[in-house]
Scaffold this motif. Sequence first.
Motif, short mmCIF file in Angstrom:
data_model
loop_
_atom_site.label_atom_id
_atom_site.label_comp_id
_atom_site.label_asym_id
_atom_site.label_seq_id
_atom_site.Cartn_x
_atom_site.Cartn_y
_atom_site.Cartn_z
N ARG A 192 -75.33 78.25 -13.31
CA ARG A 192 -74.11 77.53 -13.69
C ARG A 192 -73.18 77.42 -12.48
NH1 ARG A 192 -73.08 80.29 -18.40
NH2 ARG A 192 -74.21 82.23 -18.00
N ILE A 193 -72.25 76.49 -12.58
CA ILE A 193 -71.15 76.38 -11.62
C ILE A 193 -69.85 76.34 -12.41
CG2 ILE A 193 -70.06 75.04 -9.78
CD1 ILE A 193 -72.73 73.84 -9.12
N TRP A 194 -68.89 77.14 -11.96
CA TRP A 194 -67.58 77.15 -12.60
C TRP A 194 -66.52 76.67 -11.62
CZ3 TRP A 194 -67.19 82.49 -15.57
CH2 TRP A 194 -67.96 82.41 -16.75
N TYR A 195 -65.42 76.13 -12.19
CA TYR A 195 -64.28 75.66 -11.42
C TYR A 195 -63.02 76.30 -12.00
CZ TYR A 195 -67.87 72.20 -10.49
OH TYR A 195 -69.06 71.59 -10.16
N ALA A 196 -62.07 76.63 -11.13
CA ALA A 196 -60.89 77.37 -11.56
C ALA A 196 -59.65 76.49 -11.59
CB ALA A 196 -60.65 78.57 -10.64
N GLU A 197 -58.77 76.78 -12.53
CA GLU A 197 -57.50 76.06 -12.65
C GLU A 197 -56.46 76.68 -11.71
OE1 GLU A 197 -53.85 75.39 -15.84
OE2 GLU A 197 -55.78 76.12 -16.57
N HIS A 198 -56.06 75.91 -10.71
CA HIS A 198 -54.98 76.30 -9.82
C HIS A 198 -54.01 75.13 -9.70
CE1 HIS A 198 -56.79 80.05 -8.43
NE2 HIS A 198 -57.94 79.41 -8.31
N HIS A 199 -52.74 75.43 -9.54
CA HIS A 199 -51.73 74.37 -9.44
C HIS A 199 -50.89 74.55 -8.19
CE1 HIS A 199 -52.55 72.96 -13.53
NE2 HIS A 199 -52.62 74.23 -13.88
N ASN A 200 -50.42 73.42 -7.66
CA ASN A 200 -49.52 73.40 -6.51
C ASN A 200 -50.12 74.11 -5.30
OD1 ASN A 200 -47.10 72.67 -5.22
ND2 ASN A 200 -46.16 74.66 -5.65
N ILE B 40 -77.75 71.57 -15.00
CA ILE B 40 -77.03 72.81 -14.67
C ILE B 40 -75.82 72.96 -15.58
CG2 ILE B 40 -75.55 71.76 -12.89
CD1 ILE B 40 -76.03 74.37 -11.26
N ARG B 41 -75.54 74.19 -16.00
CA ARG B 41 -74.36 74.47 -16.82
C ARG B 41 -73.12 74.36 -15.94
NH1 ARG B 41 -75.35 76.25 -21.89
NH2 ARG B 41 -73.12 76.63 -22.09
N LEU B 42 -72.04 73.87 -16.54
CA LEU B 42 -70.78 73.68 -15.83
C LEU B 42 -69.65 74.19 -16.71
CD1 LEU B 42 -71.53 70.02 -14.74
CD2 LEU B 42 -71.53 72.00 -13.21
N GLY B 43 -68.63 74.72 -16.07
CA GLY B 43 -67.54 75.23 -16.91
C GLY B 43 -66.32 75.64 -16.12
N ALA B 44 -65.38 76.19 -16.86
CA ALA B 44 -64.12 76.65 -16.30
C ALA B 44 -64.21 78.14 -16.00
CB ALA B 44 -62.99 76.39 -17.28
N GLY B 45 -63.83 78.49 -14.81
CA GLY B 45 -63.79 79.90 -14.45
C GLY B 45 -62.49 80.24 -13.74
N GLY B 46 -61.36 80.01 -14.38
CA GLY B 46 -61.27 79.59 -15.76
C GLY B 46 -60.09 78.67 -15.99
N VAL B 47 -59.95 78.33 -17.27
CA VAL B 47 -58.73 77.69 -17.75
C VAL B 47 -57.70 78.79 -18.01
CG1 VAL B 47 -57.71 76.63 -19.82
CG2 VAL B 47 -59.70 75.61 -18.74
N MET B 48 -56.49 78.59 -17.48
CA MET B 48 -55.41 79.55 -17.71
C MET B 48 -54.74 79.19 -19.03
SD MET B 48 -55.76 81.52 -15.12
CE MET B 48 -57.51 81.16 -15.15
N LEU B 49 -55.21 79.81 -20.09
CA LEU B 49 -54.87 79.36 -21.45
C LEU B 49 -53.38 79.34 -21.74
CD1 LEU B 49 -56.06 78.28 -24.03
CD2 LEU B 49 -56.42 80.63 -24.82
N LEU C 58 -66.68 77.80 -21.23
CA LEU C 58 -65.21 77.85 -21.20
C LEU C 58 -64.75 79.27 -20.93
CD1 LEU C 58 -62.40 76.77 -21.49
CD2 LEU C 58 -62.71 76.63 -23.97
N GLY C 59 -64.46 79.53 -19.65
CA GLY C 59 -63.87 80.81 -19.26
C GLY C 59 -62.36 80.75 -19.38
N LEU C 60 -61.76 81.83 -19.86
CA LEU C 60 -60.33 81.84 -20.17
C LEU C 60 -59.63 82.97 -19.43
CD1 LEU C 60 -60.74 81.38 -24.02
CD2 LEU C 60 -60.06 79.61 -22.38
N GLY C 61 -58.50 82.64 -18.78
CA GLY C 61 -57.67 83.64 -18.13
C GLY C 61 -56.25 83.54 -18.62
N ARG C 62 -55.47 84.58 -18.35
CA ARG C 62 -54.07 84.56 -18.81
C ARG C 62 -53.06 84.49 -17.68
NH1 ARG C 62 -51.42 90.13 -19.85
NH2 ARG C 62 -52.58 91.53 -18.48
N ALA C 63 -53.54 84.47 -16.41
CA ALA C 63 -52.62 84.34 -15.28
C ALA C 63 -52.11 82.91 -15.20
CB ALA C 63 -53.34 84.71 -13.98
N PRO C 64 -51.00 82.67 -14.50
CA PRO C 64 -50.47 81.31 -14.42
C PRO C 64 -51.28 80.39 -13.53
CG PRO C 64 -49.12 82.82 -13.12
CD PRO C 64 -50.08 83.67 -13.90
#
Length: 329
Positions: free
Chosen positions: A40-48, A71-80, A105-111
């Motif tokens: 799999r390949i994951w992509y992470a949520e980052h801003h600014n 190939i599996r694809l997903g979030a590593g992670g979405v900052m819920l 769908l990977g989930l994190g709680r950081a901003p």
Amino acid sequence: MAVALSILDLAHISSGETAGDSFAASVQLAQRAEEWGYRRIWYAEHHNMPTIASSATSVLIGHVAAHTRSIRLGAGGVMLPNHAPLTIAEQFGTLETLHPGRIDLGLGRAPGSDQQTMRALRRDPSSAEAFPQDVLELQGYLSGESRIPGVNATPGNGTNVPLYILGSSMFGAKLAAVLGLPYAFASHFSPDALEAAVALYRREFQPSEQLAEPYVIAGVNVIAADTTEYAEEQFEAAKRYRVTRMLSQGREFTPEETDAILDSPAGRQVLQMTRYTAVGTPAEVDDYLDRFAKQAQADELIVVSAATDRAAWLRSLELVAEVRGLKSA
């Protein structure tokens, strides 16, 4: 038995590149990784962050999925806490509907950002406190058992997109264990609590409909090259890039200033983030990954190519796939 191997693509915008260049590189990597045998390949949520292009994570996943086959694809992670659970259920329900059996769908709680960016996102600073409840609400939408009467995710309802809890502390480990979800530890940049968090997760894991036994994914940096010397050169460049990116506050440093920062307490603290990095020839990297997987009690490793040069970035991941025998696995 060798652990499964996956990739975290940070969607870097390298010097002289545009976001479009980064997306093209991500598509190229995914197509090659599919051939090489990565899981799999994951992509992470980052801003600014001007050097990371994966802020609209679900959109990038959809783009890459449209240019790959299996190939599996997903979030590593979405900052819920940045989102309403219903919105994420609809986004990832759409992805799963379009690309069935390929979406995580990977989930994190950081901003995933700084305090000022949090305000721009309209995020309540206390929203992270509701993370466990938000995970359950999201899970309800995706399983077809909504916790909000009369509200369903369309698309999303009944897609059962697999959830993963991401973390670098005991909190995430505890939550993943209680909910019976896979746990992904961010040891590629936050290594300190790795062993303690994984031990807690495995000890307190409770089986669920999604997962019968604990499953651990651990992040690790890699720079594999045809020679040890070239791999070390790439690692040195990666360390200098990371320190200047995190501590420069937007200004350009001379080589002398960069050397001074590397030797400073702040620089050493940033370099400590790269504690788990496999550097060297394919055989040397292979040996390191075996030892790291045992230390982390990992069922799967998710590797980050730390090389700053695009060709070296791709070559590193190709060599890792070859030495780990992914095509024949």
